[in-house]
Design a protein around this motif. Structure first.
Motif, PDB file in Angstrom:
ATOM      1  N   ASN A 115       2.071   8.257  -0.738  1.00  0.00           N
ATOM      2  CA  ASN A 115       1.677   9.669  -0.682  1.00  0.00           C
ATOM      3  C   ASN A 115       2.858  10.568  -0.349  1.00  0.00           C
ATOM      4  OD1 ASN A 115      -1.004   9.151  -1.349  1.00  0.00           O
ATOM      5  ND2 ASN A 115      -1.637   8.944   0.789  1.00  0.00           N
ATOM      6  N   ALA A 116       3.676  10.134   0.618  1.00  0.00           N
ATOM      7  CA  ALA A 116       4.856  10.914   0.981  1.00  0.00           C
ATOM      8  C   ALA A 116       5.832  10.983  -0.188  1.00  0.00           C
ATOM      9  CB  ALA A 116       5.535  10.306   2.205  1.00  0.00           C
ATOM     10  N   ALA A 117       5.981   9.874  -0.902  1.00  0.00           N
ATOM     11  CA  ALA A 117       6.879   9.851  -2.058  1.00  0.00           C
ATOM     12  C   ALA A 117       6.388  10.794  -3.142  1.00  0.00           C
ATOM     13  CB  ALA A 117       6.981   8.428  -2.601  1.00  0.00           C
ATOM     14  N   ARG A 118       5.097  10.735  -3.436  1.00  0.00           N
ATOM     15  CA  ARG A 118       4.525  11.603  -4.478  1.00  0.00           C
ATOM     16  C   ARG A 118       4.717  13.074  -4.123  1.00  0.00           C
ATOM     17  NH1 ARG A 118       0.085   9.733  -4.144  1.00  0.00           N
ATOM     18  NH2 ARG A 118       0.216   8.129  -5.748  1.00  0.00           N
ATOM     19  N   HIS A 119       4.489  13.399  -2.861  1.00  0.00           N
ATOM     20  CA  HIS A 119       4.650  14.787  -2.427  1.00  0.00           C
ATOM     21  C   HIS A 119       6.096  15.233  -2.605  1.00  0.00           C
ATOM     22  CE1 HIS A 119       4.048  18.443  -0.081  1.00  0.00           C
ATOM     23  NE2 HIS A 119       5.122  18.129   0.620  1.00  0.00           N
ATOM     24  N   ALA A 120       7.046  14.399  -2.202  1.00  0.00           N
ATOM     25  CA  ALA A 120       8.459  14.769  -2.309  1.00  0.00           C
ATOM     26  C   ALA A 120       8.870  14.945  -3.767  1.00  0.00           C
ATOM     27  CB  ALA A 120       9.329  13.708  -1.635  1.00  0.00           C
ATOM     28  N   PHE A 121       8.466  14.014  -4.623  1.00  0.00           N
ATOM     29  CA  PHE A 121       8.821  14.117  -6.043  1.00  0.00           C
ATOM     30  C   PHE A 121       8.218  15.374  -6.673  1.00  0.00           C
ATOM     31  CE2 PHE A 121       8.994   9.219  -6.076  1.00  0.00           C
ATOM     32  CZ  PHE A 121      10.359   9.212  -5.858  1.00  0.00           C
ATOM     33  N   THR A 122       6.954  15.628  -6.361  1.00  0.00           N
ATOM     34  CA  THR A 122       6.277  16.782  -6.943  1.00  0.00           C
ATOM     35  C   THR A 122       6.913  18.088  -6.493  1.00  0.00           C
ATOM     36  OG1 THR A 122       4.186  15.547  -7.039  1.00  0.00           O
ATOM     37  CG2 THR A 122       4.048  17.942  -7.197  1.00  0.00           C
ATOM     38  N   GLN A 123       7.240  18.186  -5.211  1.00  0.00           N
ATOM     39  CA  GLN A 123       7.884  19.387  -4.693  1.00  0.00           C
ATOM     40  C   GLN A 123       9.265  19.578  -5.314  1.00  0.00           C
ATOM     41  OE1 GLN A 123       5.013  20.864  -3.358  1.00  0.00           O
ATOM     42  NE2 GLN A 123       6.543  21.761  -2.001  1.00  0.00           N
ATOM     43  N   ALA A 124       9.986  18.492  -5.496  1.00  0.00           N
ATOM     44  CA  ALA A 124      11.320  18.588  -6.094  1.00  0.00           C
ATOM     45  C   ALA A 124      11.226  19.070  -7.542  1.00  0.00           C
ATOM     46  CB  ALA A 124      12.018  17.231  -6.033  1.00  0.00           C
ATOM     47  N   ILE A 125      10.285  18.529  -8.299  1.00  0.00           N
ATOM     48  CA  ILE A 125      10.122  18.950  -9.695  1.00  0.00           C
ATOM     49  C   ILE A 125       9.759  20.429  -9.763  1.00  0.00           C
ATOM     50  CG2 ILE A 125       8.624  18.723 -11.723  1.00  0.00           C
ATOM     51  CD1 ILE A 125       8.651  15.702 -11.232  1.00  0.00           C
ATOM     52  N   ARG A 126       8.878  20.884  -8.889  1.00  0.00           N
ATOM     53  CA  ARG A 126       8.536  22.296  -8.863  1.00  0.00           C
ATOM     54  C   ARG A 126       9.762  23.162  -8.576  1.00  0.00           C
ATOM     55  NH1 ARG A 126       2.984  21.814  -5.263  1.00  0.00           N
ATOM     56  NH2 ARG A 126       1.622  21.089  -6.964  1.00  0.00           N
ATOM     57  N   ALA A 127      10.591  22.700  -7.639  1.00  0.00           N
ATOM     58  CA  ALA A 127      11.804  23.459  -7.313  1.00  0.00           C
ATOM     59  C   ALA A 127      12.754  23.500  -8.505  1.00  0.00           C
ATOM     60  CB  ALA A 127      12.501  22.831  -6.103  1.00  0.00           C
ATOM     61  N   PHE A 128      12.953  22.361  -9.165  1.00  0.00           N
ATOM     62  CA  PHE A 128      13.828  22.334 -10.342  1.00  0.00           C
ATOM     63  C   PHE A 128      13.294  23.259 -11.435  1.00  0.00           C
ATOM     64  CE2 PHE A 128      15.091  17.881  -8.892  1.00  0.00           C
ATOM     65  CZ  PHE A 128      16.346  18.262  -8.477  1.00  0.00           C
ATOM     66  N   ASP A 129      11.972  23.218 -11.645  1.00  0.00           N
ATOM     67  CA  ASP A 129      11.368  24.082 -12.672  1.00  0.00           C
ATOM     68  C   ASP A 129      11.563  25.556 -12.319  1.00  0.00           C
ATOM     69  OD1 ASP A 129      10.553  21.894 -14.113  1.00  0.00           O
ATOM     70  OD2 ASP A 129       8.477  21.935 -13.402  1.00  0.00           O
ATOM     71  N   THR A 130      11.356  25.901 -11.057  1.00  0.00           N
ATOM     72  CA  THR A 130      11.517  27.290 -10.617  1.00  0.00           C
ATOM     73  C   THR A 130      12.950  27.772 -10.808  1.00  0.00           C
ATOM     74  OG1 THR A 130       9.742  27.081  -8.986  1.00  0.00           O
ATOM     75  CG2 THR A 130      11.325  28.856  -8.634  1.00  0.00           C
ATOM     76  N   LEU A 131      13.891  26.875 -10.546  1.00  0.00           N
ATOM     77  CA  LEU A 131      15.307  27.225 -10.667  1.00  0.00           C
ATOM     78  C   LEU A 131      15.818  27.118 -12.103  1.00  0.00           C
ATOM     79  CD1 LEU A 131      16.562  25.316  -7.495  1.00  0.00           C
ATOM     80  CD2 LEU A 131      16.428  27.802  -7.761  1.00  0.00           C
ATOM     81  N   GLY A 132      14.971  26.657 -13.013  1.00  0.00           N
ATOM     82  CA  GLY A 132      15.411  26.486 -14.400  1.00  0.00           C
ATOM     83  C   GLY A 132      16.350  25.312 -14.580  1.00  0.00           C
ATOM     84  N   LEU A 133      16.223  24.323 -13.709  1.00  0.00           N
ATOM     85  CA  LEU A 133      17.133  23.179 -13.739  1.00  0.00           C
ATOM     86  C   LEU A 133      16.446  21.935 -14.286  1.00  0.00           C
ATOM     87  CD1 LEU A 133      18.914  23.690 -10.294  1.00  0.00           C
ATOM     88  CD2 LEU A 133      19.742  24.312 -12.567  1.00  0.00           C
TER      89      LEU A 133
END
Length: 221
Positions: A115-133
């Motif tokens: 669960n912790a891994a899924r949360h971290a991966f999902t948050q990271a992907i959202r951040a990359f998407d927001t930053l256009g990365l």
């Protein structure tokens, strides 16, 4: 000793020496030569600490965290990633913070904390998407992590999609060994879906990528 390491040891500019050690560490990590990679990263880290280059310190600490995770040294990995996360936050570097979060997700995954891994991966992907990365290595690694979690949970169709997407990013980034790792797991997911012929073709691609990379490395080291 490689020619790159010889140049690193002889360079007058400590920043150039640090950059070379880091680059050699990256190569060794991709080749799964973890003790050698850790040594190169440690050299780079010492030099960049002396120079006061916080972003480089954070970046190499993140990489050392990845190495220690792969070696099963989870406490050391958590310490390295924690330092990188703190520096990224202090500098306001959202892209680096997202990349560190991927590493923390991988650590949680290795420790069996899905669960912790899924949360971290999902948050990271959202951040990359927001930053256009998108189509960056951190984005690919997060997709791969989510795909591996999905496969472990029996969500094989989702696993195939995410691992396929991750492998495509590695291909675009011209990172064949990372792509090969992802494709190896994709083959497992394809078998779980009943697509055995697709899996055989995928694993053949893995073999071809690794063989070509070994030949290329032997010409440059």
């Amino acid at each position: 000793m490689t020619r790159a390491v010889e140049l690193a040891a002889s360079a007058d500019d400590p920043g150039a020496r640090a950059a070379t050690h880091k680059a050699v560490g990256d190569l060794l990590f991709d080749q799964e030569r973890l003790p050698d990679a850790a040594e190169e990263y440690a050299h780079a880290l010492r030099l960049w600490r002396r120079l006061g280059h916080r972003r480089h310190v954070a970046g190499v600490s993140r990489r050392l965290g990845k190495v220690e995770r792969e070696r099963g040294q989870y406490d050391e990995a958590a310490m390295r990633l924690g330092e990188a996360a703190g520096l990224a936050t202090a500098m306001g570097d959202r892209a680096l913070a997202a990349a560190v979060q991927v590493g923390q997700g991988q650590l949680a995954q290795s420790a069996g904390q899905a669960n912790a891994a899924r949360h971290a991966f999902t948050q990271a992907i959202r951040a990359f998407d927001t930053l256009g990365l998108v189509r960056r290595s951190g984005h690919a690694a997060a997709l791969q992590g989510l795909g591996e979690l999905a496969l472990a949970e029996g969500r094989v169709a989702a696993a195939v999609q995410m691992l396929t997407d991750a492998a495509d990013v590695w291909r675009c980034l011209a990172m064949p060994l990372r792509r090969a790792r992802t494709l190896a797991t994709l083959g497992d997911a394809q078998v779980a879906c009943g697509h055995t012929e697709d899996a055989v073709a995928t694993w053949q691609t893995v073999t071809d990528l690794r063989e070509r990379t070994v030949v290329a490395d032997s010409r440059t080291l």
